[in-house]
Design a protein around this motif. Sequence first.
Motif, PDB file in Angstrom:
ATOM      1  N   THR A  96      -4.039  -2.137  -4.373  1.00 39.76           N
ATOM      2  CA  THR A  96      -4.379  -3.120  -3.351  1.00 39.76           C
ATOM      3  C   THR A  96      -4.438  -4.512  -3.953  1.00 39.76           C
ATOM      4  N   PHE A  97      -4.008  -5.492  -3.184  1.00 41.08           N
ATOM      5  CA  PHE A  97      -4.101  -6.894  -3.592  1.00 41.08           C
ATOM      6  C   PHE A  97      -3.812  -7.792  -2.395  1.00 41.08           C
ATOM      7  N   LYS A  98      -4.024  -9.061  -2.610  1.00 45.09           N
ATOM      8  CA  LYS A  98      -3.788 -10.088  -1.597  1.00 45.09           C
ATOM      9  C   LYS A  98      -2.289 -10.342  -1.479  1.00 45.09           C
ATOM     10  N   SER A  99      -1.847 -10.645  -0.264  1.00 43.91           N
ATOM     11  CA  SER A  99      -0.429 -10.927  -0.064  1.00 43.91           C
ATOM     12  C   SER A  99      -0.291 -12.214   0.761  1.00 43.91           C
ATOM     13  N   THR A 100       0.686 -13.063   0.463  1.00 49.13           N
ATOM     14  CA  THR A 100       1.857 -12.744  -0.310  1.00 49.13           C
ATOM     15  C   THR A 100       1.776 -13.153  -1.788  1.00 49.13           C
ATOM     16  N   VAL A 101       0.732 -13.857  -2.190  1.00 45.76           N
ATOM     17  CA  VAL A 101       0.684 -14.299  -3.586  1.00 45.76           C
ATOM     18  C   VAL A 101       0.626 -13.113  -4.545  1.00 45.76           C
ATOM     19  N   GLY A 102      -0.168 -12.104  -4.200  1.00 45.20           N
ATOM     20  CA  GLY A 102      -0.233 -10.932  -5.055  1.00 45.20           C
ATOM     21  C   GLY A 102       1.067 -10.153  -5.069  1.00 45.20           C
ATOM     22  N   THR A 103       1.737 -10.116  -3.904  1.00 47.82           N
ATOM     23  CA  THR A 103       3.023  -9.432  -3.832  1.00 47.82           C
ATOM     24  C   THR A 103       4.070 -10.175  -4.643  1.00 47.82           C
ATOM     25  N   ASN A 104       3.972 -11.512  -4.678  1.00 47.38           N
ATOM     26  CA  ASN A 104       4.862 -12.291  -5.545  1.00 47.38           C
ATOM     27  C   ASN A 104       4.716 -11.840  -6.997  1.00 47.38           C
ATOM     28  N   VAL A 105       3.476 -11.744  -7.442  1.00 45.63           N
ATOM     29  CA  VAL A 105       3.211 -11.375  -8.832  1.00 45.63           C
ATOM     30  C   VAL A 105       3.681  -9.944  -9.107  1.00 45.63           C
ATOM     31  N   ASN A 112      11.217  -2.174  -9.122  1.00 44.95           N
ATOM     32  CA  ASN A 112      11.588  -1.050  -9.979  1.00 44.95           C
ATOM     33  C   ASN A 112      11.082   0.271  -9.415  1.00 44.95           C
ATOM     34  N   LEU A 113       9.867   0.249  -8.870  1.00 46.84           N
ATOM     35  CA  LEU A 113       9.302   1.462  -8.276  1.00 46.84           C
ATOM     36  C   LEU A 113      10.145   1.921  -7.085  1.00 46.84           C
ATOM     37  N   ALA A 114      10.518   0.965  -6.218  1.00 46.89           N
ATOM     38  CA  ALA A 114      11.298   1.302  -5.025  1.00 46.89           C
ATOM     39  C   ALA A 114      12.710   1.739  -5.377  1.00 46.89           C
ATOM     40  N   SER A 115      13.243   1.249  -6.481  1.00 47.01           N
ATOM     41  CA  SER A 115      14.599   1.616  -6.857  1.00 47.01           C
ATOM     42  C   SER A 115      14.691   3.098  -7.203  1.00 47.01           C
ATOM     43  N   GLY A 116      13.854   3.551  -8.123  1.00 45.28           N
ATOM     44  CA  GLY A 116      13.917   4.944  -8.539  1.00 45.28           C
ATOM     45  C   GLY A 116      13.272   5.900  -7.567  1.00 45.28           C
ATOM     46  N   GLY A 117      12.346   5.397  -6.759  1.00 44.05           N
ATOM     47  CA  GLY A 117      11.664   6.257  -5.810  1.00 44.05           C
ATOM     48  C   GLY A 117      10.498   6.991  -6.429  1.00 44.05           C
ATOM     49  N   VAL A 118       9.756   7.723  -5.593  1.00 50.34           N
ATOM     50  CA  VAL A 118       8.529   8.374  -6.040  1.00 50.34           C
ATOM     51  C   VAL A 118       8.545   9.849  -5.667  1.00 50.34           C
ATOM     52  N   THR A 119       7.697  10.604  -6.359  1.00 44.64           N
ATOM     53  CA  THR A 119       7.473  12.013  -6.047  1.00 44.64           C
ATOM     54  C   THR A 119       6.176  12.171  -5.271  1.00 44.64           C
ATOM     55  N   GLY A 120       5.098  11.622  -5.827  1.00 42.19           N
ATOM     56  CA  GLY A 120       3.819  11.598  -5.119  1.00 42.19           C
ATOM     57  C   GLY A 120       3.743  10.387  -4.215  1.00 42.19           C
ATOM     58  N   GLY A 121       2.896  10.460  -3.197  1.00 46.61           N
ATOM     59  CA  GLY A 121       2.769   9.342  -2.264  1.00 46.61           C
ATOM     60  C   GLY A 121       2.257   8.095  -2.957  1.00 46.61           C
ATOM     61  N   ALA A 122       2.942   6.962  -2.734  1.00 46.57           N
ATOM     62  CA  ALA A 122       2.556   5.677  -3.322  1.00 46.57           C
ATOM     63  C   ALA A 122       2.272   4.696  -2.195  1.00 46.57           C
ATOM     64  N   LEU A 123       1.031   4.212  -2.111  1.00 46.81           N
ATOM     65  CA  LEU A 123       0.600   3.333  -1.025  1.00 46.81           C
ATOM     66  C   LEU A 123       0.171   1.989  -1.584  1.00 46.81           C
ATOM     67  N   ILE A 124       0.749   0.916  -1.058  1.00 50.63           N
ATOM     68  CA  ILE A 124       0.390  -0.447  -1.454  1.00 50.63           C
ATOM     69  C   ILE A 124      -0.356  -1.083  -0.294  1.00 50.63           C
ATOM     70  N   ILE A 125      -1.660  -1.277  -0.441  1.00 52.18           N
ATOM     71  CA  ILE A 125      -2.496  -1.842   0.622  1.00 52.18           C
ATOM     72  C   ILE A 125      -2.594  -3.347   0.390  1.00 52.18           C
ATOM     73  N   VAL A 126      -1.955  -4.131   1.252  1.00 50.22           N
ATOM     74  CA  VAL A 126      -1.934  -5.579   1.065  1.00 50.22           C
ATOM     75  C   VAL A 126      -2.786  -6.250   2.131  1.00 50.22           C
ATOM     76  N   GLY A 127      -3.598  -7.203   1.699  1.00 49.74           N
ATOM     77  CA  GLY A 127      -4.347  -8.042   2.627  1.00 49.74           C
ATOM     78  C   GLY A 127      -3.458  -9.199   3.050  1.00 49.74           C
ATOM     79  N   GLU A 128      -2.983  -9.155   4.276  1.00 44.28           N
ATOM     80  CA  GLU A 128      -2.042 -10.171   4.766  1.00 44.28           C
ATOM     81  C   GLU A 128      -2.804 -11.456   5.041  1.00 44.28           C
ATOM     82  N   ASP A 129      -2.781 -12.373   4.096  1.00 47.61           N
ATOM     83  CA  ASP A 129      -3.553 -13.617   4.190  1.00 47.61           C
ATOM     84  C   ASP A 129      -2.714 -14.678   4.882  1.00 47.61           C
TER      85      ASP A 129
END
Length: 716
Positions: A96-105, A112-129
């Motif tokens: 979890t982090f603030k967005s979009t500044v945190g998403t920039n970082v 890279n994560l989205a390119s190769g994909g995941v096996t277990g569930g991966a959730l990115i909780i963003v605070g849309e500021d």
Amino acid sequence: MAERSFAQEVEKLRLGAGEEFRGEGILAVTKALLQSGVSYVAGYQGAPISHLMDVLTDARGILGELGIRFEHSASEAAAAATLAASVNYPLRGAVTFKSTVGTNVASDALANLASGGVTGGALIIVGEDYGEGSSIMQERSHAFAMKSQLWLLDPRPNLPAIVRAVEQGFALSEASRTPVMLQLRIRACHVHGSFTARDNVRPDFTLKDALEQPRRDTGRIALPPATYAHEQEKIRERWPAAVRFIRQHGLNEFFAEDARDFGIVLQGGLYNAVVRALELLGLCDAFGHTQVPLYVLNVTYPLVEEELLRFCAGKRAILLVEEGQPDFIEQAVNAMLRKAGVATRVHGKDVLPMAGEYTGGVVLQGVRGFLAQVAPGLLPARGETPVDPAAAAAIQQAIAQVHGRPPSFCTGCPERPIFTALKLVERELGPHHVSCDIGCHLFSILPPFEIGATTMGYGLGWSAASAFNTPETEKRALAVMGDGGFWHNGLTSGVGNAVFNQTDNVLLVVDNGYSAATGGQDLLSSRAGNPIRSTQHPIERAVRGVGVDWVRTVDHTYSLEKMRGALREALTTRERGPKVIVASSECMLNRQRRVRPLAKQAIARGERVVRERFGVDPDTCTGDHSCIRLSGCPSLTIRPNPDPLRTDPVTAVVDSCAGCGLCGETAHAAVLCPSFYRASIVNNPTRWERWRQRVRGAVIGWLQRRIERRLEGLTA
């Protein structure tokens, strides 16, 4: 020390199946994570999700019982990289982090994560500021979802919908082998409500299992030629799998689908605003029973073409309620309809603003404008509008009378004297180019200091002054950076960069002991001990460790003489090379949170407690107000002059004074009038102090009465 404790509230996280959970959105998100069998959580604090980090910290006992690893990451990039644990293992993880500044970082790790994909569930909780309460540039997370192909959830802002989004988000991620981004606006984070809880789930496959049974798949690593296969996999396998899951599990919602030959398509996060607008127009009740068809996009990326075409079938027009710009969804909807040969007209940014937050009033105007075109007969007459004209006129009158006040430092903030000292140095040396950073100190760009030319990002203050490292002038650039930004990115991108490139400029690190602007969380350099984190690592040692030789630490920023001396020396010394000043004093808000409970307890025990306050002698004050202009303290104000022969109002100190003493320091350092005095407020005084106060009161009272009698004689 976070700005508030959730120690009592987190006990609700133990509720089991069938029990009613009551609380705010942030707590509901945490409970949903536990119910989903999450294995690890990481993040970096920042509004509007700072409290999520605080809740997780206070819930560390419960997390430990379930075998969940929780980390306060050094940055959003570090948090996003944590999701690598879900690439090869069936481990559910959330960050979890603030967005979009945190998403920039975090964007490099996310890509890279989205390119190769995941096996277990991966959730990115963003605070849309985004919107009127935002503290950052106005951008949308939607662009990142599209860029890297992360599915984007935007649930309706009520607790059952948010909990379902978390739980289904993990399942969607696993079904499509794709990370999922969950977007929460500030109102969703703090909305209160209830939902029926389920039991917390301990992961079947644990972190211990992963370490003891290591796996690897080179096909999941973002390295050519695998990256070319990843792109094809995204389109041919992951996207169809995601669309199929969204349809089968009904993640998007339809309301009154066939009630009219027109309808509204909206982001889930804007559901409450749209329903309220319809209620005010007499087309919906308070419980959401709408007379206008609604297609609620709880998943805003990817769009499900089959659902959209189904909703638009037989409809003359739809209104697309999409907050912010560019109009990604509106463009995609138009493309889908035209390719399918559907003639439904799409309204959106023609009746709603292209940019800016969609507040209740904005959405009401947009919905009214849409209905005026497609069904004017449904609109109430202007005289039937629920807005009271008298109330509207009163509001406009109040707006005209209330003066705008720029945000500023808190009362007693240790950063205020730093910029007061810099203003005094500018009197001697002239103005300098000042590069700012992200943090509380950025308030220096506003009155009364008006110091600072740019801000490029968290921890990038010194990097932003890199171009001004020139031998053609003796004048040096000054960069300002907070301790939060220093540990986030500044040590490498700022200090390391300056050492490597042999800068001759100056860095001022504001060390208030916490990540103050995000809620007072601890840092590496925090002085207080922390049972679950390593603290007490001085900033001075860190900068010397990467090669800075000229370092000065001012351990009491309220001393204007020390601060002014350090700044003057750094800007004028003949020694070449990078120069760093560490200005160190505890954040006043956190200090008050720490000290006040202790003082209250001591007073209750009958112990002697002394508090200092400052005041202004109105007979001495000249009414110049330089003290206000040089400090800008909110506890300094003006009052009518008690002298009938003088018209200028005098300075006064209100009860919010924290006793930092800056006002008196400023008056002395700037050679102002000696009107400030210090008073000690003593709780549970000694007998000697009581007797001394009675004697003082008697003597002063006698002298005052004597003066009054003399004045009465002169006026007689």
